[in-house]
Design an enzyme around this catalytic site. Structure first.
Site, PDB file in Angstrom:
ATOM      1  N   SER A  72       0.608  -0.781   0.055  1.00 57.04           N
ATOM      2  CA  SER A  72       0.026   0.413  -0.197  1.00 57.04           C
ATOM      3  C   SER A  72       0.711   1.315   0.331  1.00 57.04           C
ATOM      4  O   SER A  72       1.758   1.426  -0.087  1.00 57.04           O
ATOM      5  CB  SER A  72      -0.518   0.275   1.249  1.00 57.04           C
TER       6      SER A  72
ATOM      7  N   TYR B  23      -1.316  -0.201  10.438  1.00 58.01           N
ATOM      8  CA  TYR B  23      -1.423  -0.986   8.857  1.00 58.01           C
ATOM      9  C   TYR B  23      -0.086  -0.502   7.611  1.00 58.01           C
ATOM     10  O   TYR B  23       0.000  -1.079   7.588  1.00 58.01           O
ATOM     11  CB  TYR B  23      -2.527  -0.988   8.610  1.00 58.01           C
TER      12      TYR B  23
ATOM     13  N   ALA C 186       2.588   0.221   9.437  1.00 57.05           N
ATOM     14  CA  ALA C 186       3.190  -0.625   9.947  1.00 57.05           C
ATOM     15  C   ALA C 186       3.950  -1.969   9.032  1.00 57.05           C
ATOM     16  O   ALA C 186       4.824  -2.340   8.694  1.00 57.05           O
ATOM     17  CB  ALA C 186       3.859  -0.774  10.786  1.00 57.05           C
ATOM     18  N   SER C 187       2.942  -2.425   9.003  1.00 60.90           N
ATOM     19  CA  SER C 187       2.608  -3.925   8.145  1.00 60.90           C
ATOM     20  C   SER C 187       2.953  -3.866   6.712  1.00 60.90           C
ATOM     21  O   SER C 187       3.323  -4.973   5.637  1.00 60.90           O
ATOM     22  CB  SER C 187       0.798  -4.380   8.770  1.00 60.90           C
ATOM     23  N   LYS C 188       2.209  -2.493   6.383  1.00 61.75           N
ATOM     24  CA  LYS C 188       2.869  -2.765   4.959  1.00 61.75           C
ATOM     25  C   LYS C 188       3.946  -2.232   4.460  1.00 61.75           C
ATOM     26  O   LYS C 188       4.725  -2.898   3.416  1.00 61.75           O
ATOM     27  CB  LYS C 188       1.396  -1.484   3.961  1.00 61.75           C
TER      28      LYS C 188
HETATM   29  P1  NAP Z   1     -11.110  -6.029   0.599  1.00 58.47           P
HETATM   30  O1  NAP Z   1     -12.572  -5.773  -0.690  1.00 58.47           O
HETATM   31  O2  NAP Z   1     -11.723  -5.863   1.267  1.00 58.47           O
HETATM   32  O3  NAP Z   1     -11.125  -7.349  -0.254  1.00 58.47           O
HETATM   33  C1  NAP Z   1     -10.285  -8.355   0.621  1.00 58.47           C
HETATM   34  C2  NAP Z   1     -10.206  -9.580   0.894  1.00 58.47           C
HETATM   35  O4  NAP Z   1      -9.418 -10.329   1.815  1.00 58.47           O
HETATM   36  C3  NAP Z   1     -11.828 -10.121   1.541  1.00 58.47           C
HETATM   37  O5  NAP Z   1     -12.826 -10.549   0.901  1.00 58.47           O
HETATM   38  C4  NAP Z   1     -11.281  -9.553   3.203  1.00 58.47           C
HETATM   39  O6  NAP Z   1     -12.023 -10.754   3.741  1.00 58.47           O
HETATM   40  C5  NAP Z   1     -10.331 -11.161   2.928  1.00 58.47           C
HETATM   41  N1  NAP Z   1      -9.697 -11.103   4.379  1.00 58.47           N
HETATM   42  C6  NAP Z   1      -9.143 -10.881   5.114  1.00 58.47           C
HETATM   43  N2  NAP Z   1      -8.718 -11.048   5.886  1.00 58.47           N
HETATM   44  C7  NAP Z   1      -8.253 -12.967   5.837  1.00 58.47           C
HETATM   45  C8  NAP Z   1      -7.008 -13.941   5.764  1.00 58.47           C
HETATM   46  N3  NAP Z   1      -6.753 -14.241   7.026  1.00 58.47           N
HETATM   47  N4  NAP Z   1      -7.131 -14.218   5.209  1.00 58.47           N
HETATM   48  C9  NAP Z   1      -8.136 -14.443   4.137  1.00 58.47           C
HETATM   49  N5  NAP Z   1      -8.306 -13.765   2.956  1.00 58.47           N
HETATM   50  C10 NAP Z   1      -8.806 -12.292   4.204  1.00 58.47           C
HETATM   51  O7  NAP Z   1     -10.119  -5.063   0.107  1.00 58.47           O
HETATM   52  P2  NAP Z   1      -9.500  -4.423  -1.114  1.00 58.47           P
HETATM   53  O8  NAP Z   1      -9.621  -3.362  -0.970  1.00 58.47           O
HETATM   54  O9  NAP Z   1      -9.159  -5.411  -2.081  1.00 58.47           O
HETATM   55  O10 NAP Z   1      -7.821  -5.430  -0.555  1.00 58.47           O
HETATM   56  C11 NAP Z   1      -7.027  -5.463  -1.110  1.00 58.47           C
HETATM   57  C12 NAP Z   1      -5.253  -5.540  -0.108  1.00 58.47           C
HETATM   58  O11 NAP Z   1      -5.672  -4.108  -1.121  1.00 58.47           O
HETATM   59  C13 NAP Z   1      -4.793  -5.591   0.985  1.00 58.47           C
HETATM   60  O12 NAP Z   1      -4.117  -6.176   0.750  1.00 58.47           O
HETATM   61  C14 NAP Z   1      -5.077  -3.910   1.265  1.00 58.47           C
HETATM   62  O13 NAP Z   1      -3.839  -3.316   2.441  1.00 58.47           O
HETATM   63  C15 NAP Z   1      -4.687  -3.533  -0.066  1.00 58.47           C
HETATM   64  N6  NAP Z   1      -5.014  -2.155  -0.643  1.00 58.47           N
HETATM   65  C16 NAP Z   1      -6.081  -1.862  -0.361  1.00 58.47           C
HETATM   66  C17 NAP Z   1      -6.132  -0.338  -1.074  1.00 58.47           C
HETATM   67  C18 NAP Z   1      -7.593   0.418  -0.651  1.00 58.47           C
HETATM   68  O14 NAP Z   1      -7.752   1.674  -0.907  1.00 58.47           O
HETATM   69  N7  NAP Z   1      -8.690  -0.147  -0.724  1.00 58.47           N
HETATM   70  C19 NAP Z   1      -5.300   0.387  -0.830  1.00 58.47           C
HETATM   71  C20 NAP Z   1      -4.013   0.008  -0.243  1.00 58.47           C
HETATM   72  C21 NAP Z   1      -3.520  -1.037  -0.060  1.00 58.47           C
HETATM   73  P3  NAP Z   1     -12.982  -9.698   4.804  1.00 58.47           P
HETATM   74  O15 NAP Z   1     -13.924  -8.556   3.893  1.00 58.47           O
HETATM   75  O16 NAP Z   1     -13.981 -10.140   5.946  1.00 58.47           O
HETATM   76  O17 NAP Z   1     -12.260  -9.025   5.669  1.00 58.47           O
END
Ligand code: NAP
Length: 265
Positions: free
Chosen positions: A146, A159, A161-163
Site C-alpha cells: 500500500s 496497517y 507498519a505492516s505494509k
Molecule cells: P477487500 O475488498 O476487503 O478485499 C480483501 C479480501 O480479503 C476480503 O474478502 C477480506 O475478507 C479478505 N481477507 C481478510 N482477511 C483475510 C484472511 N486472513 N485470509 C484470507 N482472506 C482475508 O479489500 P481490498 O481493498 O481489495 O484489499 C486487497 C489488498 O489491497 C489488501 O491487502 C489491502 O490492504 C490492499 N490495499 C487496498 C487499498 C484500498 O484503497 N482499497 C489501498 C492500498 C492497499 P473480509 O472482508 O472479511 O476482511
C-alpha cells in the site's frame, strides 16, 4: 476466436480473491488465460468470484482459507499442486485495515492480528511455494502492499507498519529467490474503492464530499480495483521478466509529490 492471453497456460494463486482488488485480479487473470486457485476468508464472496471467472471460461477452484494460519496456507498451495501440478504465480493480496486508533490507544492484540494477516500471510505463502518454484526455476510473486507502507497518512499505525514490512519482505524474498529465476514484487495501491474502504466512501458521499476523495493525487481522483489488477498482471506476467524486488505505487501519483495542502488547483 480468443487471441493469445498474457497468462495462457499459467496457474495462479490469488488470496483475498473474494472482493475488491483480489476479485478484479482474478477476473483479469481469467481473461488472460490463467488457471486459478482462489482463496478468501469469506465463503460466499469467493463463490461469487468463482462464478465470475467461470463465466470467462476459466478453469478455477476456490478454497476458503485464512492466510493468517500457516497450516491453511500450506494446504492451499498443496491443493493447487494437487489440482494443476504447478504454480506459476502467487498473489499475496489478502489484507485487513485494523483501526485508526490514536497512538495512545494502540492495542497489542490488534497489531499482532494486522501483522499476522498482512505480513505473515505473505510469508507463509512464499515459504510454502518457494521450493516448488525453486525446483522449476521460474515463478512470479506479487504482494499487495500500500502507499501506507511508503508514506504516513493513508491508514492506521499497525496497517502502515505492516505494509512497510511487506515492502521490505518483498525485497528480501526477491534476493533469496532471484538465483532461481523467481521474481518477487509488490504493488502499492493508493485509495481504491473496495469493501475495505467502503466506510470512507460512504462517509464522504453522505457528506456530499465524494469529489474530494483522491483529490490530493496528481491525477485528482481515486482508483479502481481494475487499475491495480492491471499492474498486478504486468508484474506477474513474462513482460516483467527483468523486474524483481520492486514496490510499484499504483496511486495516481500520490507518492510522487510532497502533497502540501494548498499547493493544488
Ligand atoms: P477487500 O475488498 O476487503 O478485499 C480483501 C479480501 O480479503 C476480503 O474478502 C477480506 O475478507 C479478505 N481477507 C481478510 N482477511 C483475510 C484472511 N486472513 N485470509 C484470507 N482472506 C482475508 O479489500 P481490498 O481493498 O481489495 O484489499 C486487497 C489488498 O489491497 C489488501 O491487502 C489491502 O490492504 C490492499 N490495499 C487496498 C487499498 C484500498 O484503497 N482499497 C489501498 C492500498 C492497499 P473480509 O472482508 O472479511 O476482511
Amino acid at each position: 476466436m480468443r487471441t493469445k492471453g498474457r497468462l495462457d497456460g499459467k496457474v495462479a494463486i490469488i488470496t483475498g480473491a473474494g472482493s475488491g482488488i483480489g476479485r478484479a485480479t482474478a477476473v483479469l487473470f481469467a481473461r488472460e488465460g490463467a488457471k486459478l486457485v482462489m482463496a478468501d476468508i469469506r465463503d460466499e464472496a469467493l463463490e461469487e468470484t468463482l462464478r465470475l471467472v467461470k463465466a470467462e471460461g476459466c478453469d478455477a477452484i476456490g478454497e476458503k482459507t485464512d492466510v493468517s494460519v500457516e497450516e491453511q496456507v500450506k494446504a492451499l498451495i498443496g491443493l493447487a499442486l494437487e489440482t494443476y501440478s504447478r504454480v506459476d504465480i502467487l498473489c499475496n493480496n489478502a489484507g485487513i485495515s485494523g483501526s485508526l486508533a490514536g497512538i495512545e490507544d494502540q492495542d497489542a492484540g490488534e497489531w499482532k492480528q494486522v501483522f499476522q494477516v498482512n505480513v505473515m500471510g505473505a510469508v507463509f505463502g512464499i515459504k510454502h511455494v518457494a521450493r516448488h518454484m525453486q525446483e522449476r526455476r521460474c515463478g512470479a510473486i506479487v504482494n499487495t502492499s500500500s502507499v501506507a507502507g511508503i508514506r504516513s497518512g493513508a491508514g492506521g499505525n499497525a496497517y502502515s507498519a505492516s505494509k512497510a514490512a511487506l515492502i521490505n519482505f518483498t525485497r528480501t524474498a526477491a534476493c533469496d529467490l532471484g538465483g532461481y529465476n523467481v521474481r518477487v514484487n509488490a504493488v502499492c495501491p493508493g485509495l481504491i474503492e473496495t469493501h475495505m474502504t467502503k466506510p470512507i466512501f460512504d462517509y464522504a458521499r453522505e457528506k456530499g464530499k465524494e469529489g474530494k476523495l483522491g483529490s490530493r493525487c496528481e491525477l485528482r481522483r481515486y482508483g479502481t480495483p481494475e487499475e491495480v489488477a492491471a499492474a498486478i498482471l504486468f508484474l506477474a506476467s513474462d513482460e516483467a521478466s527483468y523486474i524483481t524486488g520492486q514496490a510499484l505505487p499504483v496511486d495516481g501519483g500520490n507518492t510522487a509529490s510532497l502533497n502540501l495542502p494548498g499547493m493544488k488547483v
